[in-house]
Design an enzyme around this catalytic site. Structure first.
Site, mmCIF file in Angstrom:
data_model
loop_
_atom_site.group_PDB
_atom_site.id
_atom_site.type_symbol
_atom_site.label_atom_id
_atom_site.label_comp_id
_atom_site.label_asym_id
_atom_site.label_seq_id
_atom_site.Cartn_x
_atom_site.Cartn_y
_atom_site.Cartn_z
ATOM 1 N N SER A 185 0.804 -1.216 0.000
ATOM 2 C CA SER A 185 0.000 0.000 0.000
ATOM 3 C C SER A 185 0.842 1.273 0.000
ATOM 4 C CB SER A 185 -0.975 -0.039 1.177
ATOM 5 O OG SER A 185 -1.873 1.012 1.093
ATOM 6 N N ASP A 227 -2.889 6.306 -3.334
ATOM 7 C CA ASP A 227 -1.713 5.678 -2.723
ATOM 8 C C ASP A 227 -1.109 4.586 -3.602
ATOM 9 O OD1 ASP A 227 -3.680 3.735 -2.416
ATOM 10 O OD2 ASP A 227 -2.905 3.044 -0.494
ATOM 11 N N ARG A 248 -6.543 4.291 -1.612
ATOM 12 C CA ARG A 248 -6.755 5.491 -0.788
ATOM 13 C C ARG A 248 -6.927 6.723 -1.660
ATOM 14 N NH1 ARG A 248 -3.133 5.362 4.632
ATOM 15 N NH2 ARG A 248 -3.478 3.172 5.126
ATOM 16 N N LYS A 300 -11.699 -0.439 -0.509
ATOM 17 C CA LYS A 300 -11.792 0.999 -0.674
ATOM 18 C C LYS A 300 -11.237 1.345 -2.048
ATOM 19 C CE LYS A 300 -7.672 1.825 2.239
ATOM 20 N NZ LYS A 300 -7.376 0.563 2.946
HETATM 21 C C1 VG1 Z 1 -3.942 1.462 8.253
HETATM 22 C C2 VG1 Z 1 -5.169 2.330 8.400
HETATM 23 C C3 VG1 Z 1 -6.420 1.504 8.167
HETATM 24 C C4 VG1 Z 1 -6.341 0.843 6.780
HETATM 25 C C5 VG1 Z 1 -5.069 0.047 6.669
HETATM 26 C C6 VG1 Z 1 -4.862 -0.532 5.294
HETATM 27 O O1 VG1 Z 1 -3.968 0.428 9.221
HETATM 28 O O2 VG1 Z 1 -5.194 2.934 9.668
HETATM 29 O O3 VG1 Z 1 -7.549 2.329 8.286
HETATM 30 O O4 VG1 Z 1 -7.433 0.001 6.577
HETATM 31 O O5 VG1 Z 1 -3.935 0.879 6.964
HETATM 32 O O6 VG1 Z 1 -4.878 0.460 4.313
HETATM 33 P P1 VG1 Z 1 -3.154 0.496 10.604
HETATM 34 O O7 VG1 Z 1 -3.372 -0.809 11.270
HETATM 35 O O8 VG1 Z 1 -1.720 0.761 10.240
HETATM 36 O O9 VG1 Z 1 -3.714 1.660 11.349
HETATM 37 V V1 VG1 Z 1 -3.981 0.213 2.903
HETATM 38 O O10 VG1 Z 1 -4.293 1.474 1.890
HETATM 39 O O11 VG1 Z 1 -2.543 -0.070 3.562
HETATM 40 O O12 VG1 Z 1 -4.441 -1.339 2.266
HETATM 41 CO CO CO Z 2 -3.621 1.189 0.035
#
Ligand code: VG1
Ligand code: CO
Length: 546
Positions: free
Chosen positions: A117, A282, A287, A381
């Site tokens: 991500s 992202d 995102r 998302k």
């Molecule tokens: C983070 C965000 C969370 C999101 C996750 C994956 O997780 O806070 O809301 O769903 O990343 O997003 P954490 O556990 O680090 O707070 V992505 O765009 O990395 O698939």
């Molecule tokens: Co992502």
């Protein structure tokens, strides 16, 4: 190459650290490059899916370093494990929402998304693997738990010896009985977007000389999607999409669409020469950040505004059944749901918790404060979806983003909101901080003119599957509705990251244009006192404020 290739069974021994986090298994590239590390995890996934033989899978990633090598290994292992058909994005590219859509459209059994991500990429960056199930969404916790259990006792994996498939050419590549189809990564997704939004109205807006926008793809996977949809299909001027070529190391940047990491875009959105609309996505395209001229839309507000404007959008008019948001996301969406007479669900962090609600038709929109918004069109998302949704709102209302925000707050009140991240903390120190936050007695305590009315560790019971999840973040809620939430990240790869979420409600329209950090000042100071962050870690201020 017609000779039969017999699957080889290779002996291996377990790695102890293959527990998927908030969103898949995420580690430094160097960890994934250890012999058998990738193979063990992939085999543990297949071992957790009892009826995968003869099925179809979708595979793609965000193009980061190790993406292409990993795909070749997964193809040979999928073949050895009896998968019959595999769809792969050309050059191994597929955004996370595109994988979700392809799984659904082709009724595939599941898919692998290769991405870490928004984490940095490159030889010294991070790599990651997510497994998505047949509804197109992330594996639920019951499955990730099984995968982890299997990874701890694995003793062999299956792979065929075969030459590499050429991922650069659209067409098919045969591996024994497995047909690998290399497909255009954008086409199906673009068609889906066109079915949801008023492309004619958006196109008129994008072509009008008094509307100027920029989409920053951050050298990551949304580049080809945004170029095709915004520039080629909708007629936005060439150059609207910047940093549009996915690079293995994302050009050295953090592909995270927030004011800290998309600073160039933020700068172009300020002052007298500000553009009218700015957006970024992202690494893996799920995102989004939405900006207007001198206006920043918090992701929590974005979810609320999206839901409040559903009547203007062809794919959503008249069919809002409910909204879901992750617990740390602000309560702005709850106010919209209440007004529309639909339920609002509060789930743990991570998109995997929205899947059951979406499948049951109980919610139409979902969102997280971490720049994630989406709907029932896929089970992830979706960054570009949110951008198109906003463009559709702007095309219909012909109002500046700042005015849409101001009117929304006038109607519903404003939820001042900010997240403060303290990164790379010592893990034991961070765990001790969380433990003490949880066990200290705060209920009924008075701080200034606020009294603590609730102090708990968020637990959730899925209303559809009844699956229970606990330990999802410490909540401290005050008499005036203000709130602080503390949790540790489940996506980081070095040390611990403490996230502190702060919010308070402001119904008075005369007090809705204060700077967010000023508006939350008392809560920010209090959050630092209660957690003892400085005394424990020496950190006076957070690393990232969003
Ligand atoms: C983070 C965000 C969370 C999101 C996750 C994956 O997780 O806070 O809301 O769903 O990343 O997003 P954490 O556990 O680090 O707070 V992505 O765009 O990395 O698939
Ligand atoms: Co992502």
């Amino acid at each position: 190459m017609h000779e039969s290739r017999v699957p080889t069974v290779v002996s291996t021994s377990p790695f102890a650290d293959q527990k998927p986090g908030t969103s898949g298994l995420r580690k430094p590239v160097t960890v994934f490059q250890q012999p058998h590390y990738l193979e063990n995890f992939i085999q543990s996934v297949f071992d957790s899916l009892p009826d995968h033989e003869g099925q179809t899978l979708v595979i793609g990633g965000d193009g980061r370093f190790f993406n292409a090598e990993a795909i070749q290994v997964i193809l040979r292992m999928a073949c050895a494990n009896g998968i019959r058909r595999i769809l792969v994005g050309r050059h191994g590219l597929l955004s996370t929402p595109a994988v979700s859509h392809l799984i659904r459209k082709h009724r595939a059994y599941g898919g692998f998304v290769l991405s870490a991500s928004h984490n940095p990429g490159g030889a010294h960056g991070d790599f990651g693997i997510k497994y998505n199930i047949g509804n197109g969404g992330p594996a639920p916790e019951s499955l990730t738990d099984t995968i982890f259990e299997n990874s701890r006792k694995i003793s062999r994996f299956r792979i065929v010896a075969a030459p590499h498939c050429d991922l650069g050419r659209i067409g098919t590549c045969q591996l024994n009985n497995t047909e690998v189809e290399i497909i255009d990564p954008v086409a199906d997704y673009a068609e889906l977007m066109e079915s949801l939004f008023d492309f004619k109205a958006i196109s008129d807006l994008l072509k009008s000389p008094d509307f100027r926008m920029r989409f920053d793809a951050m050298n990551a996977v949304t580049g080809p999607y945004a170029k095709t949809i915004l520039e080629d299909h909708l007629g936005a001027p060439k150059g609207t999409v910047v940093n549009a070529v996915p690079l293995q190391d994302f050009g050295g940047i953090h592909p995270d669409p927030n004011p800290t990491h998309a600073a160039d875009l933020v700068a172009a959105m300020q002052g007298a020469t500000a553009l009218d609309f700015g957006a970024a996505s992202d690494g893996d395209g799920d995102r989004n950040m939405i900006l207007g001229a001198n206006a920043y839309v918090t992701p929590s507000d974005s979810l609320a505004i999206i839901a409040a404007h559903a009547h203007l959008i062809p794919g959503y008019a008249g069919r809002l059944t409910g909204i879901a948001r992750s617990m740390p996301t602000s309560r702005a969406a709850d106010r919209v749901a209440a007004k529309q007479g639909v339920p609002c669900f509060e789930t743990p962090t991570g998109w995997k918790f929205f899947g059951t609600l979406l499948d049951a038709g109980m919610v139409t929109f979902c969102g997280e404060e971490s720049f994630g918004t989406g709907s029932d069109h896929v089970r992830e998302k979706d960054g570009l979806w949110a951008v198109l949704y906003w463009l559709n709102i702007l095309a219909k209302t012909r109002m500046p983003v700042s005015k849409i925000l101001a009117e929304h707050w006038q109607t519903y009140g404003r939820d001042y909101y900010s997240r403060h991240d303290y990164e790379n903390l010592d893990i034991a120190t961070a765990n001790a901080l969380m433990h003490d936050l949880k066990t200290q007695s705060l209920n009924g305590k008075v701080f200034g003119n606020r009294t603590v009315t609730m102090h708990d560790d968020f637990a959730y019971s899925d209303p559809v599957s009844n699956q229970a999840t606990s330990g999802q973040g410490i909540r401290v809620i005050f008499s005036d509705g203000a709130r602080m939430v503390f949790r540790l990240s489940g996506t980081g790869t070095s040390g611990a990251t403490l996230r502190v979420y702060l919010e308070r409600f402001e119904p008075n329209p005369q007090a809705q244009d204060i700077d967010t950090q000023d508006a939350l000042k008392e809560l920010i100071i209090l959050s630092r006192e209660i957690s003892g962050i400085e005394a424990r870690t020496g950190r006076k201020t957070p690393d990232v404020i969003t």
